[in-house]
Design a protein around this motif. Structure first.
Motif, PDB file in Angstrom:
ATOM      1  N   GLY A  88       0.801  -1.218   0.000  1.00  0.00           N
ATOM      2  CA  GLY A  88       0.000   0.000   0.000  1.00  0.00           C
ATOM      3  C   GLY A  88       0.834   1.269   0.000  1.00  0.00           C
ATOM      4  O   GLY A  88       0.356   2.339  -0.398  1.00  0.00           O
ATOM      5  N   GLU A  89       2.093   1.158   0.416  1.00  0.00           N
ATOM      6  CA  GLU A  89       2.989   2.312   0.468  1.00  0.00           C
ATOM      7  C   GLU A  89       3.859   2.431  -0.774  1.00  0.00           C
ATOM      8  O   GLU A  89       4.434   3.494  -1.021  1.00  0.00           O
ATOM      9  CB  GLU A  89       3.922   2.184   1.688  1.00  0.00           C
ATOM     10  N   ILE A  90       3.992   1.343  -1.552  1.00  0.00           N
ATOM     11  CA  ILE A  90       4.962   1.377  -2.642  1.00  0.00           C
ATOM     12  C   ILE A  90       4.356   1.127  -4.018  1.00  0.00           C
ATOM     13  O   ILE A  90       4.889   1.601  -5.020  1.00  0.00           O
ATOM     14  CB  ILE A  90       6.117   0.380  -2.391  1.00  0.00           C
ATOM     15  N   SER A  91       3.245   0.395  -4.103  1.00  0.00           N
ATOM     16  CA  SER A  91       2.676   0.067  -5.411  1.00  0.00           C
ATOM     17  C   SER A  91       1.861   1.230  -5.953  1.00  0.00           C
ATOM     18  O   SER A  91       0.984   1.765  -5.274  1.00  0.00           O
ATOM     19  CB  SER A  91       1.776  -1.169  -5.294  1.00  0.00           C
ATOM     20  N   ALA A  92       2.136   1.588  -7.211  1.00  0.00           N
ATOM     21  CA  ALA A  92       1.383   2.685  -7.825  1.00  0.00           C
ATOM     22  C   ALA A  92      -0.102   2.374  -7.887  1.00  0.00           C
ATOM     23  O   ALA A  92      -0.944   3.260  -7.761  1.00  0.00           O
ATOM     24  CB  ALA A  92       1.931   2.959  -9.229  1.00  0.00           C
ATOM     25  N   TRP A  93      -0.457   1.101  -8.080  1.00  0.00           N
ATOM     26  CA  TRP A  93      -1.864   0.738  -8.212  1.00  0.00           C
ATOM     27  C   TRP A  93      -2.618   0.839  -6.880  1.00  0.00           C
ATOM     28  O   TRP A  93      -3.834   0.869  -6.870  1.00  0.00           O
ATOM     29  CB  TRP A  93      -1.981  -0.684  -8.768  1.00  0.00           C
ATOM     30  N   LEU A  94      -1.877   0.915  -5.787  1.00  0.00           N
ATOM     31  CA  LEU A  94      -2.519   0.991  -4.474  1.00  0.00           C
ATOM     32  C   LEU A  94      -2.467   2.388  -3.871  1.00  0.00           C
ATOM     33  O   LEU A  94      -2.836   2.573  -2.707  1.00  0.00           O
ATOM     34  CB  LEU A  94      -1.868  -0.007  -3.500  1.00  0.00           C
ATOM     35  N   GLN A  95      -2.021   3.367  -4.645  1.00  0.00           N
ATOM     36  CA  GLN A  95      -2.030   4.725  -4.097  1.00  0.00           C
ATOM     37  C   GLN A  95      -3.475   5.209  -4.005  1.00  0.00           C
ATOM     38  O   GLN A  95      -4.300   4.936  -4.869  1.00  0.00           O
ATOM     39  CB  GLN A  95      -1.190   5.650  -4.955  1.00  0.00           C
ATOM     40  N   LYS A  96      -3.765   5.907  -2.941  1.00  0.00           N
ATOM     41  CA  LYS A  96      -5.149   6.311  -2.687  1.00  0.00           C
ATOM     42  C   LYS A  96      -5.570   7.494  -3.556  1.00  0.00           C
ATOM     43  O   LYS A  96      -6.751   7.620  -3.901  1.00  0.00           O
ATOM     44  CB  LYS A  96      -5.327   6.648  -1.200  1.00  0.00           C
ATOM     45  N   GLU A  97      -4.629   8.341  -3.905  1.00  0.00           N
ATOM     46  CA  GLU A  97      -4.968   9.492  -4.738  1.00  0.00           C
ATOM     47  C   GLU A  97      -5.381   9.030  -6.134  1.00  0.00           C
ATOM     48  O   GLU A  97      -4.684   8.262  -6.789  1.00  0.00           O
ATOM     49  CB  GLU A  97      -3.760  10.438  -4.833  1.00  0.00           C
ATOM     50  N   ASP A  98      -6.540   9.504  -6.579  1.00  0.00           N
ATOM     51  CA  ASP A  98      -7.056   9.209  -7.922  1.00  0.00           C
ATOM     52  C   ASP A  98      -7.262   7.714  -8.141  1.00  0.00           C
ATOM     53  O   ASP A  98      -7.104   7.209  -9.248  1.00  0.00           O
ATOM     54  CB  ASP A  98      -6.110   9.775  -8.987  1.00  0.00           C
ATOM     55  N   ASN A  99      -7.622   6.996  -7.070  1.00  0.00           N
ATOM     56  CA  ASN A  99      -7.855   5.565  -7.191  1.00  0.00           C
ATOM     57  C   ASN A  99      -9.347   5.307  -7.378  1.00  0.00           C
ATOM     58  O   ASN A  99     -10.174   5.733  -6.574  1.00  0.00           O
ATOM     59  CB  ASN A  99      -7.351   4.815  -5.962  1.00  0.00           C
ATOM     60  N   ALA A 100      -9.690   4.596  -8.427  1.00  0.00           N
ATOM     61  CA  ALA A 100     -11.100   4.385  -8.766  1.00  0.00           C
ATOM     62  C   ALA A 100     -11.838   3.554  -7.728  1.00  0.00           C
ATOM     63  O   ALA A 100     -13.064   3.648  -7.618  1.00  0.00           O
ATOM     64  CB  ALA A 100     -11.210   3.712 -10.138  1.00  0.00           C
ATOM     65  N   TRP A 101     -11.124   2.746  -6.961  1.00  0.00           N
ATOM     66  CA  TRP A 101     -11.775   1.953  -5.922  1.00  0.00           C
ATOM     67  C   TRP A 101     -12.236   2.821  -4.749  1.00  0.00           C
ATOM     68  O   TRP A 101     -13.092   2.397  -3.959  1.00  0.00           O
ATOM     69  CB  TRP A 101     -10.838   0.863  -5.410  1.00  0.00           C
ATOM     70  N   LEU A 102     -11.682   4.011  -4.623  1.00  0.00           N
ATOM     71  CA  LEU A 102     -12.075   4.920  -3.544  1.00  0.00           C
ATOM     72  C   LEU A 102     -12.923   6.071  -4.062  1.00  0.00           C
ATOM     73  O   LEU A 102     -13.178   7.030  -3.338  1.00  0.00           O
ATOM     74  CB  LEU A 102     -10.825   5.463  -2.839  1.00  0.00           C
ATOM     75  N   SER A 103     -13.353   5.970  -5.308  1.00  0.00           N
ATOM     76  CA  SER A 103     -14.128   7.035  -5.938  1.00  0.00           C
ATOM     77  C   SER A 103     -15.609   6.677  -5.935  1.00  0.00           C
ATOM     78  O   SER A 103     -15.994   5.562  -6.298  1.00  0.00           O
ATOM     79  CB  SER A 103     -13.648   7.245  -7.385  1.00  0.00           C
ATOM     80  N   LYS A 104     -16.467   7.629  -5.541  1.00  0.00           N
ATOM     81  CA  LYS A 104     -17.904   7.361  -5.492  1.00  0.00           C
ATOM     82  C   LYS A 104     -18.498   7.144  -6.874  1.00  0.00           C
ATOM     83  O   LYS A 104     -19.522   6.481  -7.025  1.00  0.00           O
ATOM     84  CB  LYS A 104     -18.622   8.508  -4.782  1.00  0.00           C
ATOM     85  N   ASP A 105     -17.861   7.707  -7.898  1.00  0.00           N
ATOM     86  CA  ASP A 105     -18.399   7.542  -9.251  1.00  0.00           C
ATOM     87  C   ASP A 105     -17.613   6.521 -10.075  1.00  0.00           C
ATOM     88  O   ASP A 105     -17.846   6.371 -11.275  1.00  0.00           O
ATOM     89  CB  ASP A 105     -18.451   8.885  -9.979  1.00  0.00           C
ATOM     90  N   GLY A 106     -16.649   5.822  -9.449  1.00  0.00           N
ATOM     91  CA  GLY A 106     -15.895   4.804 -10.166  1.00  0.00           C
ATOM     92  C   GLY A 106     -14.851   5.337 -11.115  1.00  0.00           C
ATOM     93  O   GLY A 106     -14.307   4.592 -11.927  1.00  0.00           O
ATOM     94  N   GLU A 107     -14.560   6.640 -11.037  1.00  0.00           N
ATOM     95  CA  GLU A 107     -13.572   7.256 -11.920  1.00  0.00           C
ATOM     96  C   GLU A 107     -12.223   7.331 -11.223  1.00  0.00           C
ATOM     97  O   GLU A 107     -12.145   7.544 -10.016  1.00  0.00           O
ATOM     98  CB  GLU A 107     -14.031   8.664 -12.328  1.00  0.00           C
TER      99      GLU A 107
END
Length: 709
Positions: A88-107
């Motif tokens: 979660g600290e090193i993988s680009a796919w797990l960064q929270k910023e601009d992550n679609a899994w944390l987006s209410k609209d899936g974007e």
């Protein structure tokens, strides 16, 4: 030699039963040996299959019911402190910023399979270790996912395969949500799944599961539908189950048209595609390892034995052509290629953990102990060597025979172009995240509930289980063992009051005669063949059960692979001991092209490793295959203080053997171990002393040995 003997008729018949009197309190223990555990009853304490689904053969306990001990706990701690715990600290796919899994609209720019792949293992390690920091971090992703559900019932990233939604990543996230529900009983999970599955039912067939990955892996979606149906009983879910099977790739059919087999393939030397290649809809290693079970999953609804048979046959077919090697897997590299079946061919780390997951599913569906045997074979032989002992890096491809792990390109000797053999924390984006599920899922399935309100020690490893049995009494059973290295297992029952329930112990197929004792008295001995010993009695706190599984040396000959052979003892296969030199490399200089890490990450804290041999590896063994024990000497060693037995320095058991070098057996032009079919059948070299290690501890290894006349 094909050593996978798959029973095709599922029977619950009791083979033999005896009544013994145990001295503690004068209770009688009814001892039975059964091929399968009877399914005519329904467990009163844990959710089982609802009609019209086939009755549950075995029932998974809620997450957290089974806890690891010993080296299995050490594995999870190393995962927590290693790559899994820090991705979660090193993988680009797990960064929270601009992550679609944390987006209410899936974007969002980041949002496909990587988050749920990682979360499957990360969250469950938190639950199993009761690590609140990991649980809280996992909940950020789980809450974000649940908050992403839209008005139509859809959720998660808006990811498309052409004009059609890609449902694949959501299939993985459903695993995460189900584990979270089992741990927390958060009703929001059931609500989300109900709305989502109603949405899936509205998608026209021509747009449903239309694409490569999702179409092949529809069985994972089907599994989640049945999970929800067993909790809510909503009839529409059975309609969706039919739709899922209808639109999933055909894992039942044979003699497919080549244009329907969409994975990349090639035939060696430009030859013709063999007829047998048409008998599987896909030969990608991960697809096969996780999707071959789909017919057996659908069998729960169809009740058609042909669907169950198809899954067993799928397992057999790929191993008949690419799995004539030790360790339980098959040589596909990424995609199995006709003509490339030597034990130097490997399998992705993703493929290993998905195979283990499939074995665990099939054990619950069928009750067939074969699947437990196989889960152990992969987990204890092939999987450990795919990762560094500190769990901070792994390699993409692992083979039974591999004498060099470096940063070079080994294609076309293996099917992948790039540095796919070295240990790297960033390569590749799938295995980097997906490997995390292997050990926590394995631990969760060590113990299962039975339809008759009992418990079964289904897969063996140091652990404890707390569960309701009998008329609802909670018991804890402590399993103390150094299995798979030793054959002694001790079980201690803890209960607040005497309680009557059946306890089942799995008998592996390889045993030469198991012995079971209750409170020091032998109640059954000389038990052979795969099945279960059932102990039915009123149990008191402090009661002790012991199971002894004699481990005899066996030599397996792989006729379809140049008559090569391998050495096993009990559940473990053994490899030639090769000296290992670890050479540090910078990860940002050696990672494959699609590796990505978060901005600002210090990649020097996450190095990659080449492993080069420091001793000769080109040996075969000189032994009497009819009486291998006469030429092989087992040497037991102390259990390691580190509680981590999967390194050459720490293995608690070795085998001393005689060997001969084969001078013409060298690395070939691709930097791979030379193929067995090219070797002479004789050697004029002197006989030498050699040492064999458990396969899982050997990151450099020769496990399939050339046959000498």
């Amino acid at each position: 030699m094909t050593h996978y003997i798959i029973p095709k008729i599922i029977s619950s018949a009791v083979l033999v039963a005896f009544l013994f009197s145990c001295e503690k309190g004068g209770q009688d223990t009814v001892v039975s040996v059964v091929e399968r555990i009877d399914t005519t009853a329904t467990n009163a304490h844990y959710i089982s299959n609802r009609a019209p689904l086939k009755p549950s053969a075995l029932i998974k306990l809620p997450v957290g019911s089974v806890k690891p001990e010993g080296f299995l706990k050490e594995y999870l701690v190393r995962q927590k402190n290693g790559l899994t715990g820090h991705l979660g600290e090193i993988s680009a796919w797990l960064q929270k910023e601009d992550n679609a899994w944390l987006s209410k609209d899936g974007e969002g720019d980041w949002g496909w399979e990587e988050v749920p792949y990682w979360l499957k293992g990360y969250a469950n390690i938190g639950y199993l270790l009761e690590d609140q920091q990991m649980i809280d971090e996992a909940k950020i992703w789980l809450e974000g996912t649940m908050n992403s559900q839209r008005a139509d019932g859809n959720f998660g990233p808006k990811h498309f395969d052409g004009d059609n939604q890609d449902f694949w990543a959501n299939m993985i996230m459903l695993y995460c949500l189900q584990s979270y529900y089992e741990y927390s009983n958060d009703e929001k999970v059931l609500d989300l799944m109900t709305k989502y599955f109603k949405f899936q039912l509205t998608v026209p067939d021509e747009h449903f599961l239309n694409g490569y990955w999702q179409k092949l892996r529809g069985g994972d979606n089907l599994r989640s539908v049945f999970w929800l149906y067993n909790r809510t009983g909503e009839p529409f879910l059975l309609e969706l189950a039919e739709k899922l099977h209808r639109n999933t790739s055909d894992w039942v059919g044979r003699d497919h048209d080549l244009e329907d087999i969409h994975n990349y393939y090639e035939v060696r030397d430009g030859g013709e595609v063999p007829d047998w290649y048409r008998d599987q809809i896909d030969w990608h290693n991960v697809n096969h390892a996780q999707a071959f079970r789909e017919p057996a999953q659908y069998y729960l609804l169809s009740h058609d034995d042909a669907h169950l048979e198809a899954t067993y046959d799928n397992f057999d077919i790929i191993r008949a052509h690419f799995g004539q090697v030790p360790g339980g897997m098959f040589g596909s590299d990424e995609n199995a290629r006709p003509g490339y079946a030597d034990p130097r061919q490997g399998v992705e780390t993703c493929g290993m953990v998905e195979q283990m997951n499939s074995d665990e599913h099939l054990l619950r569906i069928t009750g067939d102990p074969f699947w437990a045997d196989h889960a152990e074979e992969v987990a204890y032989n092939t999987y450990p060597a795919a990762v560094m002992p500190d769990f901070k890096s792994l390699h993409y491809i692992t083979s039974p025979n591999m004498a060099l792990l470096d940063a070079e390109n080994h294609a076309p000797g293996i099917a992948n172009s790039g540095p796919f053999l070295m240990m790297n924390p960033f390569s590749s984006r799938c295995c980097q995240h997906n490997h995390s599920q292997g050990w926590p899922y394995f631990v969760e399935n060590l113990w299962m509930a039975t339809p008759d309100n009992g418990l079964v020690a289904a897969i063996y490893g140091p652990s404890n289980v707390t569960a309701k049995v009998g008329d609802g009494q909670e018991v804890t059973i402590q399993e103390t063992t150094q299995y798979p290295f030793r054959g002694q297992l001790a079980f201690t029952i803890k209960t607040a009051q005497p309680t009557d329930f059946p306890l089942y112990l799995r008998i592996p197929h390889w045993t030469t005669g198991a012995t079971v004792s209750v409170n020091g008295k032998t109640v059954k001995e000389n038990v052979k063949g795969a099945g279960y010993v059932k102990l039915a009695r009123e149990w008191n706190s402090g009661d002790k059960v012991s199971l002894t599984l004699p481990m005899e040396i066996e030599v397996k000959t792989w006729e379809k692979n140049s008559n090569s052979f391998s050495v096993s003892r009990g559940p473990l296969t053994y490899s030639l001991k090769i000296g290992e030199d670890y050479i540090r490399k910078e990860s940002d200089e050696t990672a494959i092209w699609d590796s990505k890490w978060q901005e600002g990450v210090d990649t020097k804290k996450w190095p990659s490793w080449e492993i080069r041999p420091t001793t000769d590896w080109n040996y075969t063994l000189v032994l009497d295959k009819e009486n291998p024990a006469a030429s092989l000497e087992v040497e037991e060693r102390p259990w390691p203080e580190s509680n981590f037995p999967f390194t050459p320095e720490n293995v608690p058991i070795m085998i001393k053997a005689k060997g001969k070098q084969m001078p013409t057996w060298q690395l070939d032009q691709y930097g791979l171990v030379g193929e067995l079919e090219d070797l002479p059948a004789t050697s004029d070299q002197p006989v030498e002393e050699v040492t064999l290690l458990p396969m899982g501890a050997a990151r450099l290894r020769i496990t399939a040995f050339p046959n000498l006349k």
